[in-house]
Structures are given as structure tokens and as C-alpha cells.
Design a protein around this motif. Sequence first.
Motif, PDB file in Angstrom:
ATOM      1  N   ALA A  19      -5.508 -12.882  26.502  1.00 38.06           N
ATOM      2  CA  ALA A  19      -4.319 -13.756  26.414  1.00 38.06           C
ATOM      3  C   ALA A  19      -4.447 -14.977  27.316  1.00 38.06           C
ATOM      4  CB  ALA A  19      -3.068 -12.960  26.768  1.00 38.06           C
ATOM      5  N   ASP A  20      -5.065 -14.814  28.477  1.00 42.91           N
ATOM      6  CA  ASP A  20      -5.127 -15.970  29.385  1.00 42.91           C
ATOM      7  C   ASP A  20      -6.105 -17.033  28.871  1.00 42.91           C
ATOM      8  OD1 ASP A  20      -7.313 -14.364  29.987  1.00 42.91           O
ATOM      9  OD2 ASP A  20      -7.400 -15.064  32.062  1.00 42.91           O
ATOM     10  N   TRP A  21      -7.075 -16.613  28.078  1.00 43.89           N
ATOM     11  CA  TRP A  21      -7.962 -17.612  27.449  1.00 43.89           C
ATOM     12  C   TRP A  21      -7.141 -18.447  26.449  1.00 43.89           C
ATOM     13  CZ3 TRP A  21     -12.944 -16.458  24.048  1.00 43.89           C
ATOM     14  CH2 TRP A  21     -13.635 -17.664  23.849  1.00 43.89           C
ATOM     15  N   ILE A  22      -6.359 -17.727  25.630  1.00 42.42           N
ATOM     16  CA  ILE A  22      -5.513 -18.426  24.649  1.00 42.42           C
ATOM     17  C   ILE A  22      -4.568 -19.395  25.368  1.00 42.42           C
ATOM     18  CG2 ILE A  22      -3.754 -18.115  22.857  1.00 42.42           C
ATOM     19  CD1 ILE A  22      -5.019 -15.374  22.265  1.00 42.42           C
ATOM     20  N   ASP A  23      -4.001 -18.943  26.495  1.00 42.34           N
ATOM     21  CA  ASP A  23      -3.092 -19.817  27.263  1.00 42.34           C
ATOM     22  C   ASP A  23      -3.811 -21.074  27.740  1.00 42.34           C
ATOM     23  OD1 ASP A  23      -1.047 -18.066  26.899  1.00 42.34           O
ATOM     24  OD2 ASP A  23      -1.268 -17.067  28.848  1.00 42.34           O
ATOM     25  N   ARG A  24      -5.040 -20.900  28.199  1.00 40.06           N
ATOM     26  CA  ARG A  24      -5.789 -22.072  28.685  1.00 40.06           C
ATOM     27  C   ARG A  24      -6.067 -23.053  27.538  1.00 40.06           C
ATOM     28  NH1 ARG A  24      -8.682 -18.350  31.613  1.00 40.06           N
ATOM     29  NH2 ARG A  24     -10.523 -18.488  30.267  1.00 40.06           N
ATOM     30  N   VAL A  25      -6.413 -22.508  26.379  1.00 36.24           N
ATOM     31  CA  VAL A  25      -6.680 -23.383  25.234  1.00 36.24           C
ATOM     32  C   VAL A  25      -5.381 -24.094  24.832  1.00 36.24           C
ATOM     33  CG1 VAL A  25      -7.438 -23.487  22.832  1.00 36.24           C
ATOM     34  CG2 VAL A  25      -8.588 -21.932  24.428  1.00 36.24           C
ATOM     35  N   ARG A  26      -4.281 -23.365  24.862  1.00 37.14           N
ATOM     36  CA  ARG A  26      -2.987 -23.952  24.480  1.00 37.14           C
ATOM     37  C   ARG A  26      -2.617 -25.103  25.404  1.00 37.14           C
ATOM     38  NH1 ARG A  26       0.133 -19.628  24.395  1.00 37.14           N
ATOM     39  NH2 ARG A  26       0.117 -19.221  22.158  1.00 37.14           N
ATOM     40  N   ALA A  27      -2.866 -24.905  26.687  1.00 34.00           N
ATOM     41  CA  ALA A  27      -2.515 -25.929  27.680  1.00 34.00           C
ATOM     42  C   ALA A  27      -3.317 -27.209  27.452  1.00 34.00           C
ATOM     43  CB  ALA A  27      -2.763 -25.392  29.080  1.00 34.00           C
ATOM     44  N   ASP A  28      -4.431 -27.077  26.764  1.00 33.34           N
ATOM     45  CA  ASP A  28      -5.353 -28.196  26.574  1.00 33.34           C
ATOM     46  C   ASP A  28      -5.175 -28.860  25.195  1.00 33.34           C
ATOM     47  OD1 ASP A  28      -7.548 -29.714  27.436  1.00 33.34           O
ATOM     48  OD2 ASP A  28      -8.909 -28.517  26.190  1.00 33.34           O
ATOM     49  N   MET A  29      -4.182 -28.382  24.421  1.00 32.95           N
ATOM     50  CA  MET A  29      -4.002 -28.917  23.060  1.00 32.95           C
ATOM     51  C   MET A  29      -3.367 -30.307  23.111  1.00 32.95           C
ATOM     52  SD  MET A  29      -5.017 -26.775  20.665  1.00 32.95           S
ATOM     53  CE  MET A  29      -4.049 -26.869  19.180  1.00 32.95           C
ATOM     54  N   PRO A  30      -3.829 -31.226  22.257  1.00 32.17           N
ATOM     55  CA  PRO A  30      -3.176 -32.539  22.190  1.00 32.17           C
ATOM     56  C   PRO A  30      -1.858 -32.441  21.416  1.00 32.17           C
ATOM     57  CG  PRO A  30      -4.862 -32.391  20.502  1.00 32.17           C
ATOM     58  CD  PRO A  30      -4.904 -31.077  21.266  1.00 32.17           C
ATOM     59  N   GLU A  31      -1.052 -33.482  21.482  1.00 28.70           N
ATOM     60  CA  GLU A  31       0.127 -33.549  20.610  1.00 28.70           C
ATOM     61  C   GLU A  31      -0.383 -33.535  19.171  1.00 28.70           C
ATOM     62  OE1 GLU A  31       4.135 -36.317  20.000  1.00 28.70           O
ATOM     63  OE2 GLU A  31       2.354 -37.217  20.863  1.00 28.70           O
ATOM     64  N   LEU A  32       0.172 -32.675  18.325  1.00 28.02           N
ATOM     65  CA  LEU A  32      -0.356 -32.512  16.962  1.00 28.02           C
ATOM     66  C   LEU A  32       0.245 -33.557  16.019  1.00 28.02           C
ATOM     67  CD1 LEU A  32      -0.341 -28.622  16.794  1.00 28.02           C
ATOM     68  CD2 LEU A  32      -2.289 -30.163  17.168  1.00 28.02           C
ATOM     69  N   PRO A  33      -0.456 -33.829  14.922  1.00 25.59           N
ATOM     70  CA  PRO A  33      -0.005 -34.909  14.029  1.00 25.59           C
ATOM     71  C   PRO A  33       1.439 -34.750  13.546  1.00 25.59           C
ATOM     72  CG  PRO A  33      -1.952 -33.763  13.137  1.00 25.59           C
ATOM     73  CD  PRO A  33      -1.754 -33.278  14.524  1.00 25.59           C
ATOM     74  N   ALA A  34       1.837 -33.526  13.194  1.00 23.29           N
ATOM     75  CA  ALA A  34       3.198 -33.349  12.669  1.00 23.29           C
ATOM     76  C   ALA A  34       4.228 -33.659  13.753  1.00 23.29           C
ATOM     77  CB  ALA A  34       3.381 -31.924  12.146  1.00 23.29           C
ATOM     78  N   ALA A  35       3.959 -33.201  14.973  1.00 26.05           N
ATOM     79  CA  ALA A  35       4.890 -33.459  16.081  1.00 26.05           C
ATOM     80  C   ALA A  35       4.927 -34.955  16.379  1.00 26.05           C
ATOM     81  CB  ALA A  35       4.448 -32.690  17.325  1.00 26.05           C
ATOM     82  N   MET A  36       3.753 -35.585  16.323  1.00 20.70           N
ATOM     83  CA  MET A  36       3.706 -37.010  16.604  1.00 20.70           C
ATOM     84  C   MET A  36       4.449 -37.804  15.525  1.00 20.70           C
ATOM     85  SD  MET A  36       0.398 -39.348  17.497  1.00 20.70           S
ATOM     86  CE  MET A  36      -0.109 -38.679  19.048  1.00 20.70           C
ATOM     87  N   ALA A  37       4.307 -37.378  14.258  1.00 20.76           N
ATOM     88  CA  ALA A  37       5.008 -38.067  13.166  1.00 20.76           C
ATOM     89  C   ALA A  37       6.524 -37.943  13.363  1.00 20.76           C
ATOM     90  CB  ALA A  37       4.578 -37.490  11.813  1.00 20.76           C
ATOM     91  N   ALA A  38       6.966 -36.768  13.793  1.00 17.44           N
ATOM     92  CA  ALA A  38       8.403 -36.572  14.031  1.00 17.44           C
ATOM     93  C   ALA A  38       8.863 -37.486  15.176  1.00 17.44           C
ATOM     94  CB  ALA A  38       8.685 -35.111  14.367  1.00 17.44           C
TER      95      ALA A  38
END
Length: 482
Positions: A290-309
Motif C-alpha cells: 500500500a505504501d508503494w501505491i501511496d508514493r505513486v499517487r503522491a507523484d501523479m500529475p493533475e489528470l486531463p479530466a480534472a484539468m478540463a474541469a
Amino acid sequence: MTKPQLTRGYEVVIGLETHAQLSTLSKIFSGSSTAFGAAPNTQASPVDLALPGTLPVMNIGAVERAIRFGLAVGSTIAPLSIFARKNYFYPDLPKGYQISQYETPVVQGGRVEFLVDTVTHSVNLTRAHLEEDAGKSLHEDYQGQTGIDLNRAGTPLLEIVTEPDMRSSAEAVEYAKTLHRLVTWIGICDGNMQEGSFRCDANVSVRRPGAPFGTRREIKNLNSFKFMQQAIDFEVQWQIDLIEDGGTVQQATVLFDPDSGETRAMRSKEDAHDYRYFPDPDLPPLAIAADWIDRVRADMPELPAAMAARFQADYALPPIDAALMTQSKQFAAYFEAAAKTSGSPKLVANWLMGEVSRRLNAQGAGIEACPVDAGTLALLIGRITDGTVSNNGARQVFDALWAAEGSDVDVLIEAKGLKQMSDSGELERLIDAVLAANPKSVEEFRAGKEKAFNALVGQAMKATRGKGNPTEVNEMLRRKLA
Ligand code: ADP
Ligand code: MG
């Protein structure tokens, strides 16, 4: 539910399987390079050649990219997933099996949303699994012989599988474009379709509305959106013709021939049991904490759908504009920079959708190739809004910027004589002269003919040789005729 969209009385059902090549520098189970275009077999290690005694070692970068994808589409990341051997015999597969994932893939579920003609569609993902690519048979340039290039063997792939949720070729293409944008946006795939980094298999069937799903045929290896559309459209007509002639569709794997525009059966489709899947004893289960997934999540960019909104909310863009402005990360960055500097986001969007995209599309290039930077476009748009140039004048300046005739907006406006008349003293003189020269129009206007006013505006604009600001000319004429 909306009413089903029908083709000759049939509903089209499509599910897509997409192979996205993961952008790791080395292969999924060996240290050889994944760089494209090397001389045959120079990037094939003993593992890729399947020499006896070699063992696969999992590439952590490939797993991380699968996690990134899963997080981007709202999937479950399996805490434990299993690699399986998919057994088949083919010259470009020296092991005699492909390492893939079968019953327990790393990414499970998820959803992709997109617009088709302003309507939001949503496609459910079944799964996405990690697997290795095969090598390549080369039939050309070998005097009747076939060569095998194992450079591609072991290249990491993420196979992304949808539910049979799509109902038209347009929807399938829009899904594929959205997926393509997403994998490049989150940096897991370079998206190069010519080089095969992103290729789709389209499963297509037809049915009468309300009937159970029909038998599907799978169109393999579509590497352009245009071919995908053509292939599905042809396949749909072919299946309907067959059924109307009293035939039944047989499950098959087919290829699309871009020259004839037709799909053609390659082989009857294998079933899963033909592959004799079993867990690969050479690889332990893939454990993702789970902590690996958390680290990857923390490193995610703003996604296109969120940016479009956000673009809709912050810049008052219509949904279509917002979708187009987020067509790639670079495009979005360009838009946002120009929107902020110019203070006219909608105008920036119009210019990007019009002048800029038209030129880029003609070259088949992305925004990275735009020779006019965001700051310069913002400045030019500022010169429209402050009345310095007309739209038409701005287009001429943009032409010059594009052709690298100059890089300074104001210098170009000056040099091309595109500055609109801002000296109202001079404008007043010209307008007085126009009124004096056209007493008949003046008389008609005063008698209530609005048309006469337009004629006077035309005369006045002509007198300014197109450099009058139309709003200013209008206002001054109205004032003088009042
Ligand atoms: P396989 O692994 O043999 O290719 P799957 O059952 O995993 O078969 O399905 C592969 C793809 O085919 C999925 O994208 C799925 O949505 C799609 N599919 C399944 N049944 C149909 C159907 N009747 N018509 C169109 N697509 C289908
Ligand atoms: Mg398949």
C-alpha cells in the motif's frame, strides 16, 4: 439509457484491447535496451533469446507504470498478482510461451470518460495486465526467406481491456484517443503509433436491439485512429451483409488492409484453453504494498479530466473547448500560459482551435512544433483586445510570426502597416469627408433606412484603408448622424 443507435437495424457492440508499450529504458524481464530502430538482434539478451538456464527478473519501472495507470482510471491495484505463461508456437517467440498475466492481473476495473458530439460517454475497463512483447518476423529483403528480429522480444506492455461498452466506431475512436492522451500524459508510454508503441485490437459484433451479444470478430493491430474507424465501419457492414444473407458470424481474428479498406480473416480465433495458461514458476507473485501505491499517487500529475474541469471553472471555457485545450499536457500548458498572460482565455482557446491547430494539423505536428510561443500569442491577442489591430490584421501578423519573418508583434504590426487608426482626430476628418461626399446616403439614413448606415460604414472603413477600428467608426458615425 439512451435509445440504441442502429445501423441498418442492428446495434454495434465493440470492446477494445490496447497494447501500450511502457516507456522503460530496459525490457520487462531483462536488462536489454528497449530503444527503437537498432540493427536486428543487437538488443536481445540471453533472456530475450530464451537460452536455457536464463531466468526473468521483474522490471520495477514497468510495475510502477502499471500502478500509475490504475490510479489514473480509478482501478483497484491488486496487492498480489500472478504472471502466467501463455503457450503458443511462433517463430518470433523463442520460449514457446509469452509471459503475461491471466487470472489475476495487476490492474482491475476502472473507467475512462470522454465526449462524443458533446455527450459524455463512459467505458468500463475490465483489467490491465503486464506482459512481454514478442519478436518480429521480417519478410522483406531476405530473398524469399524470413528473418527473425528479437529486439522487441521482452519489451514491456500494458494490455488494457475494456468491457464491450462501445456502440459505434466514433465512440471506439474517441475512447482510444482519450486512452492515448492519458498514457502519454501520465508518462507511461511515448504513444508513438507508427513505431507500434500504442496499438489496438477491436472486437466487433452486431445484434438486433435487445438480443444477446452477437459473435465477435477481432480486428488486430490497428495503429492509427483513422484505420480503426475504417476497419470497424467495414467490419460492421460485412457482418450485417453476412447475417442478412442468412449466414452466421464465426469467431475469428481478422486483419485490416488499409489499401483495400477491407478486413480479412487471418485465423479462426483461439479460445483461452488453446493457450494452456498456467502460473509461471520462474516468477514469484507480484506483491505491491500500500505504501508503494501511496508514493505513486503522491507523484501523479493533475489528470486531463480534472484539468478540463478546472479550465471550465477558472477560464469559463465551454466543455468542448476545455477538452481540446487538454488534448495533451503540452497543449494545456501552452493554453494556460497564454490565457493567464493575455487575460482573454476564450480568445486564446479560439486561436488555438483555429489558426494554430489548422497549421499544426496540416503538418501532422503537435503544439511542441508551434513556432510561436505562448507569450507571443498572448501579446498578439492583447493587441486585438486593446484595439491596435483587427482580427484580420492579427491573422496577418500571425502568418508572419509563423513564417519567422519576425518575432516581435509590435514591430510586425508597424512594418505591415496594420495598426488600426487610433487618432480620432484623423478618423473624424475622414468621416466628415465621407459624410460630405455621400449626401444621398445621409438623407436616406435620416429617413429611417438602416441600410444606408451600413453603406456609410463601408465608405468610412474604405477611407481608413481598413485601418479604422470598426467599433470606433460605427460609434463616431452614429454620433455625427444623431
Ligand atoms: P479474449 O481474451 O479471447 O480476447 P475476452 O473475453 O477477454 O476475450 O474479450 C476480449 C475483448 O472482447 C474485450 O474487450 C471484450 O469487451 C470484447 N468482447 C467480448 N465479447 C464481445 C462481443 N460479443 N462483441 C464485441 N466485443 C466483445
Ligand atoms: Mg484478445
